[in-house]
Design an enzyme around this catalytic site. Structure first.
Site, PDB file in Angstrom:
ATOM      1  N   HIS A   1       0.813  -1.215   0.000  1.00  0.00           N
ATOM      2  CA  HIS A   1       0.000   0.000   0.000  1.00  0.00           C
ATOM      3  C   HIS A   1       0.852   1.274   0.000  1.00  0.00           C
ATOM      4  O   HIS A   1       1.987   1.289   0.437  1.00  0.00           O
ATOM      5  CB  HIS A   1      -0.988   0.003   1.170  1.00  0.00           C
ATOM      6  CG  HIS A   1      -0.373  -0.199   2.508  1.00  0.00           C
ATOM      7  ND1 HIS A   1       0.116  -1.416   2.932  1.00  0.00           N
ATOM      8  CD2 HIS A   1      -0.152   0.655   3.518  1.00  0.00           C
ATOM      9  CE1 HIS A   1       0.599  -1.291   4.147  1.00  0.00           C
ATOM     10  NE2 HIS A   1       0.447  -0.040   4.525  1.00  0.00           N
TER      11      HIS A   1
ATOM     12  N   ALA B   1      10.586  -0.356   2.281  1.00  0.00           N
ATOM     13  CA  ALA B   1       9.515   0.571   2.617  1.00  0.00           C
ATOM     14  C   ALA B   1      10.012   2.012   2.579  1.00  0.00           C
ATOM     15  O   ALA B   1      11.121   2.316   3.017  1.00  0.00           O
ATOM     16  CB  ALA B   1       8.965   0.248   4.000  1.00  0.00           C
TER      17      ALA B   1
ATOM     18  N   LYS C   1      19.555   3.266  -2.273  1.00  0.00           N
ATOM     19  CA  LYS C   1      20.895   2.742  -2.531  1.00  0.00           C
ATOM     20  C   LYS C   1      20.835   1.226  -2.424  1.00  0.00           C
ATOM     21  O   LYS C   1      20.049   0.694  -1.645  1.00  0.00           O
ATOM     22  CB  LYS C   1      21.891   3.287  -1.513  1.00  0.00           C
ATOM     23  CG  LYS C   1      22.147   4.765  -1.656  1.00  0.00           C
ATOM     24  CD  LYS C   1      23.178   5.223  -0.656  1.00  0.00           C
ATOM     25  CE  LYS C   1      23.626   6.613  -0.875  1.00  0.00           C
ATOM     26  NZ  LYS C   1      22.799   7.687  -0.599  1.00  0.00           N
TER      27      LYS C   1
END
Length: 158
Positions: free
Chosen positions: A89, A132, A152
């Site tokens: 989400h 996330a 990264k």
């Protein structure tokens, strides 16, 4: 089947219905009627109930999984997404707004974490994990894990 699974399946059904019309229906009168039906379904199921944007023009492979009912997932119409992709989400797959309207190409078996942003005309290769809230602005090679703002690569398996 829980509520989020049902919503996710309804969103993906609506997308597949619209995608089939967009790319396969050539007879104009039928296409116009079916596109109207699709637009109504898209507005109700995808935008209002799901709170997502999955345009019919996007090219999405099989087995896309949208946990949490696809809440807040936004996909650019020019995006290409491979098979077996998981998009959590609040994730965005879109343009970088730098003048070109390029959108990401995402490979197979990719995991995109909660709130991640994948922006611009970039290539996310197969078997990649995006953490996330990461902001991905550059290509990510196969078998990699990318995290951070800007993202990264923290793990790359050859």
């Amino acid at each position: 089947m829980n509520k989020n699974t049902a919503i996710s399946k309804a969103i993906l059904f609506t997308y597949r219905f619209g995608n089939n019309i967009y790319y396969n229906i050539k007879l104009l009168p039928i296409r116009k009627i079916l596109l109207l039906i699709y637009k109504i379904l898209d507005f109700i199921i995808v935008k209002i109930i799901g709170g997502a944007e999955l345009p019919a023009k996007a090219k999405i492979g099989s087995n896309l999984y949208l946990p949490h009912g696809g809440r807040g997932v936004v996909i650019h119409p020019n995006s290409v997404i491979g098979n077996n992709v998981i998009i959590y989400h609040q994730a965005t797959i879109g343009s970088d707004k730098t003048g070109n309207d390029g959108a990401p190409t995402i490979g197979n078996n990719v995991f995109i974490g909660v709130g991640a942003k994948v922006l611009g005309s970039i290539q996310i290769s197969d078997d990649v994990k995006i953490g996330a809230n990461s902001v991905v602005l550059k290509d990510i090679p196969k078998n990699s894990t990318a995290v951070g703002i800007p993202a990264k690569i923290i793990n790359h398996i050859l």
